[in-house]
Enzyme design. Structure first.
Site, PDB file in Angstrom:
ATOM      1  N   LEU A 194       1.096  -1.222  -0.057  1.00 35.22           N
ATOM      2  CA  LEU A 194      -0.046  -0.114   0.081  1.00 35.22           C
ATOM      3  C   LEU A 194       0.823   1.239  -0.163  1.00 35.22           C
ATOM      4  O   LEU A 194       1.742   1.552   1.022  1.00 35.22           O
ATOM      5  CB  LEU A 194      -0.891  -0.008   1.243  1.00 35.22           C
ATOM      6  CG  LEU A 194      -2.365  -0.782   1.072  1.00 35.22           C
ATOM      7  CD1 LEU A 194      -1.982  -2.401   0.970  1.00 35.22           C
ATOM      8  CD2 LEU A 194      -3.123  -0.705   2.367  1.00 35.22           C
ATOM      9  N   ASP A 195       0.734   2.025  -1.040  1.00 34.53           N
ATOM     10  CA  ASP A 195       1.710   3.207  -1.242  1.00 34.53           C
ATOM     11  C   ASP A 195       1.449   4.420  -0.281  1.00 34.53           C
ATOM     12  O   ASP A 195       0.073   4.648   0.101  1.00 34.53           O
ATOM     13  CB  ASP A 195       1.520   3.834  -2.777  1.00 34.53           C
ATOM     14  CG  ASP A 195       2.159   5.171  -2.846  1.00 34.53           C
ATOM     15  OD1 ASP A 195       3.448   5.060  -2.950  1.00 34.53           O
ATOM     16  OD2 ASP A 195       1.622   6.048  -3.052  1.00 34.53           O
ATOM     17  N   ALA A 196       2.406   4.729   0.459  1.00 41.46           N
ATOM     18  CA  ALA A 196       2.100   6.208   1.000  1.00 41.46           C
ATOM     19  C   ALA A 196       1.004   6.254   1.853  1.00 41.46           C
ATOM     20  O   ALA A 196      -0.106   6.974   1.898  1.00 41.46           O
ATOM     21  CB  ALA A 196       2.101   7.244   0.103  1.00 41.46           C
ATOM     22  N   GLU A 215       4.052   1.142   3.036  1.00 42.56           N
ATOM     23  CA  GLU A 215       4.760   2.287   2.886  1.00 42.56           C
ATOM     24  C   GLU A 215       4.298   3.491   3.820  1.00 42.56           C
ATOM     25  O   GLU A 215       3.161   3.992   3.651  1.00 42.56           O
ATOM     26  CB  GLU A 215       5.083   3.215   1.539  1.00 42.56           C
ATOM     27  CG  GLU A 215       5.685   4.192   1.528  1.00 42.56           C
ATOM     28  CD  GLU A 215       5.917   5.019   0.174  1.00 42.56           C
ATOM     29  OE1 GLU A 215       6.786   5.570   0.033  1.00 42.56           O
ATOM     30  OE2 GLU A 215       4.976   4.914  -0.429  1.00 42.56           O
ATOM     31  N   ASP A 247      12.222   2.779   5.065  1.00 42.08           N
ATOM     32  CA  ASP A 247      13.050   3.862   4.763  1.00 42.08           C
ATOM     33  C   ASP A 247      14.056   4.516   5.473  1.00 42.08           C
ATOM     34  O   ASP A 247      15.071   5.058   4.831  1.00 42.08           O
ATOM     35  CB  ASP A 247      11.882   5.163   4.163  1.00 42.08           C
ATOM     36  CG  ASP A 247      10.989   4.722   2.930  1.00 42.08           C
ATOM     37  OD1 ASP A 247      11.454   4.150   2.040  1.00 42.08           O
ATOM     38  OD2 ASP A 247       9.663   5.296   3.048  1.00 42.08           O
ATOM     39  N   HIS A 258      11.839   2.371  -6.734  1.00 46.48           N
ATOM     40  CA  HIS A 258      11.450   3.190  -7.629  1.00 46.48           C
ATOM     41  C   HIS A 258      11.359   4.574  -7.080  1.00 46.48           C
ATOM     42  O   HIS A 258      12.047   5.637  -7.859  1.00 46.48           O
ATOM     43  CB  HIS A 258       9.759   2.918  -8.194  1.00 46.48           C
ATOM     44  CG  HIS A 258       8.960   3.137  -7.291  1.00 46.48           C
ATOM     45  ND1 HIS A 258       8.684   2.436  -6.128  1.00 46.48           N
ATOM     46  CD2 HIS A 258       7.960   4.494  -6.919  1.00 46.48           C
ATOM     47  CE1 HIS A 258       7.678   2.980  -5.228  1.00 46.48           C
ATOM     48  NE2 HIS A 258       7.612   4.292  -5.793  1.00 46.48           N
ATOM     49  N   GLY A 261      14.178   7.103  -8.755  1.00 47.94           N
ATOM     50  CA  GLY A 261      13.438   7.934  -9.543  1.00 47.94           C
ATOM     51  C   GLY A 261      13.080   9.233  -9.146  1.00 47.94           C
ATOM     52  O   GLY A 261      12.807  10.267  -9.918  1.00 47.94           O
ATOM     53  N   ASN A 262      13.003   9.253  -7.966  1.00 47.58           N
ATOM     54  CA  ASN A 262      12.931  10.734  -7.474  1.00 47.58           C
ATOM     55  C   ASN A 262      14.189  11.724  -7.432  1.00 47.58           C
ATOM     56  O   ASN A 262      14.165  12.649  -6.925  1.00 47.58           O
ATOM     57  CB  ASN A 262      12.242  10.755  -5.950  1.00 47.58           C
ATOM     58  CG  ASN A 262      10.741  10.405  -5.909  1.00 47.58           C
ATOM     59  OD1 ASN A 262      10.018  10.716  -7.050  1.00 47.58           O
ATOM     60  ND2 ASN A 262      10.195   9.945  -4.821  1.00 47.58           N
TER      61      ASN A 262
END
Length: 592
Positions: free
Chosen positions: A258-260, A292, A311, A380, A384-385
């Site tokens: 699950l993103d953010a 996340e 993270d 990613h 990517g950021n």
């Protein structure tokens, strides 16, 4: 076989048999809703309580349809299962039960066996081309692939986090049947398949919910993407929970990331989703839910969720490897080795301490097992950021990268690789989209403005060189090159590490607990864990350019050394990792 009545979703169109479908749309702002069946049928839906419109009507699999709100043009179904013409086109009826699984008895794999490979389906050529990579990944030692989001997004290319139709697998990647085939083939090779899902926002192009269901959003709460999603409404919460269940039951994904979730401002939704998933699984099925979460809410990992992307550990490792300390790395500028030691021994580095903005972040996490944390050097976001999408291979000495990789692959945490990492890939992973006109301009300029605070891009001319996300060349430059020869240096290195993990660690990981971590140098530490059989796993890590004093393990230990220099006396070589496995009661003798 057709879906049973107890599995009928509330939202969307569901095939009842080969020629009948039940259509349902939550449109509380609408006076009337018509089903528009291609080529020219318009059939009214009956209104019921709480703003629902529904009907059971004759319609075949493959039929195109949309909804006309108050006599307007047809709009796609917000719970569409397929959008062959993109986010603005008609939806298509899909029967997920029609796929005949070749491995119907697959029940998944235990979480402690997970070695995750994150990939972008589009960059690898679509579902069919990803399937061709599976034997290579299985031979490498990967046990799970994780697909970046599939929900239909505008255009042909995107990271997937701009999706607006989360039930519809992206049409430019292939058909729903090809997605089933990919998952089926993975299961045949013993690979789990995980999916990244986005429940915190919709993208900026193609979301029509506001036109007929304004209550889907809370206009009094704002996010970087606009009004917040109102998860407190049962219809809204059910929409996303049904989406999770669709991926897990109809497509037989083995888990979701699950993103953010820190952007989901509702204290009850996540727990409700986790419980519904667990209650819906058939007996014996192993499904994994991963978060996340910048808030480091350890409490979410005790019951309903299995793990979180760590993270904190990544950021500490990145600062140690690159000495970068701007942006979110500023939280790890001071004593990054101490923060890494805390991650290895307790899970999170921030467990309530204030971050660089003076805000407390995190909850105590030392009680959680190591496999509640997913450990990685690249993903990613972290590649990517970056403005230019550089991978670590361009940012730190290769010896240091190998040492850090050894830690990630052989710690008791769940290791994650980002596509191409295992091959020493040098291609960047850039931020790319397929927007047009004013939106394309806003995305391009917004992307460049993000980096104005960074010293390297303070010059406007330097910022102007940041690749345009909407340019086809940006997308094409991000395609990773995979090796034809598996014996090349990097693939052979990863294969060796993952072989060691499988042979020496995996069976001993259930019940593993941390014994602590000690800093032994500016970029060096020793971490220890007690394994299930009573043995001790010890990892000595030195990411610095000079040897550091280190009390080496006893001679009875089984050791693996990743270093360009041999052990010499009681010193750990520069850019090295020493992994030791000690019997439950090692004799008190010196190491040879």
């Amino acid at each position: 076989m057709p879906l049973s009545s107890d599995r009928l979703a509330t939202h969307g169109a569901v095939m009842l048999d080969s020629h009948t479908a039940r259509f349902a749309l939550w449109a509380p702002d609408a006076r009337s809703v018509e089903l528009c069946l291609a080529p020219n049928q318009r059939l009214p839906l009956a209104r019921s309580a709480h703003g629902w419109f529904s009907a059971c009507l004759l319609a075949a699999v493959g039929s195109r349809y949309g909804y006309s709100i108050d006599g307007g043009p047809p709009l796609p179904d917000p719970a569409s299962r397929y959008q062959p013409e993109g986010v603005h086109g008609l939806s298509q009826l899909v029967d997920p039960s029609a796929w005949r699984w070749q491995h119907p008895h697959w029940q998944g794999r235990p979480w402690h066996e997970a070695v995750i490979y994150e990939l972008h389906v589009g960059l690898l050529g679509g579902y069919a081309q990803v399937a061709r990579q599976l034997p290579r990944l299985a031979a490498l030692g990967v046990t799970a692939i994780e697909l970046m989001p599939l929900g239909q997004f505008p255009g042909e290319r995107n990271w997937g986090y701009d999706g607006v139709l989360p039930f519809a697998p992206q049409h430019s990647y292939g058909t729903p049947e090809q997605l089933c085939q990919l998952i089926d083939q993975a299961h045949g090779l013993g690979l789990m398949v995980l999916l990244d899902v986005v429940y915190n926002h919709f993208g900026p192009d193609g979301n029509y919910l506001g036109q007929y269901a304004s209550a889907f959003f809370d206009q009094d709460r704002h996010t970087p993407w606009g009004a917040a999603i109102d998860f407190g409404r049962s219809e809204v919460a059910d929409y996303f929970i049904e989406n999770a269940l669709m991926w897990l039951t109809d497509y037989r994904f083995d888990g979701l990331r699950l993103d953010a979730v820190h952007a989901i401002d509702d204290p009850h939704f996540l727990g409700a989703l986790g419980r519904r998933v667990r209650q819906s699984l058939e007996p014996g099925r192993q499904v994994w839910l991963v978060l996340e979460n910048e808030h480091n809410q350890a409490s979410l990992l005790t019951d309903d969720f299995d793990a979180q992307w760590n993270d904190d550990a990544h950021n500490a490792l990145h600062v140690l490897l690159t000495d970068e300390a701007q942006g979110y790395y500023a939280d790890f500028r001071h004593n990054p080795i101490h923060k890494l030691a805390r991650c290895l021994s307790q899970g999170f580095a921030f467990q309530g301490e204030k971050d660089r903005n003076g805000r407390p972040r995190g909850e105590p996490s030392a009680h959680l097992p190591p496999n509640a944390f997913v450990l990685f050097l690249q993903n990613h976001d972290q590649v990517g950021n970056r403005a230019l999408g550089e991978r670590l291979i361009h940012l730190c000495p290769p010896q240091a990268l190998r040492a850090a990789t050894t830690l990630v692959m052989l710690s008791p945490m769940i290791p994650l690789l980002f596509m191409g990492e295992e091959a020493g890939c040098e291609q960047p992973f850039l931020y790319f989209t397929d927007h047009h006109d004013a939106l394309a301009d806003a995305v391009r300029e917004g992307r460049r403005a993000e980096f104005a605070q960074f010293d390297a891009f303070a010059d406007p001319q330097r910022r102007a060189a940041i690749p345009d996300p909407n340019a086809l060349a940006t997308y094409q430059a991000s395609r990773p090159q995979t090796p034809d020869d598996p014996q090349q240096t990097w693939p052979a290195f990863y294969r060796q590490l993952l072989h060691l993990r499988r042979q020496r660690l995996v069976d001993r990981l259930p019940g593993c607990r941390a014994l602590g971590a000690e800093v032994i140098g500016a970029k060096a530490l020793t971490a220890r864990w007690r394994l299930a059989n009573g043995a001790e796993l010890r990892i000595d890590l030195n990411l610095g350019p000079a040897a550091v004093p280190c009390a080496l393990p006893p001679a009875a230990a089984q050791c693996y050394l990743c270093a360009d220099e041999p052990l010499s006396g009681d010193r750990l070589p520069p850019f090295s990792t020493l992994v030791s496995l000690l019997p439950s009661h090692p004799p008190e003798t010196a190491h040879d």
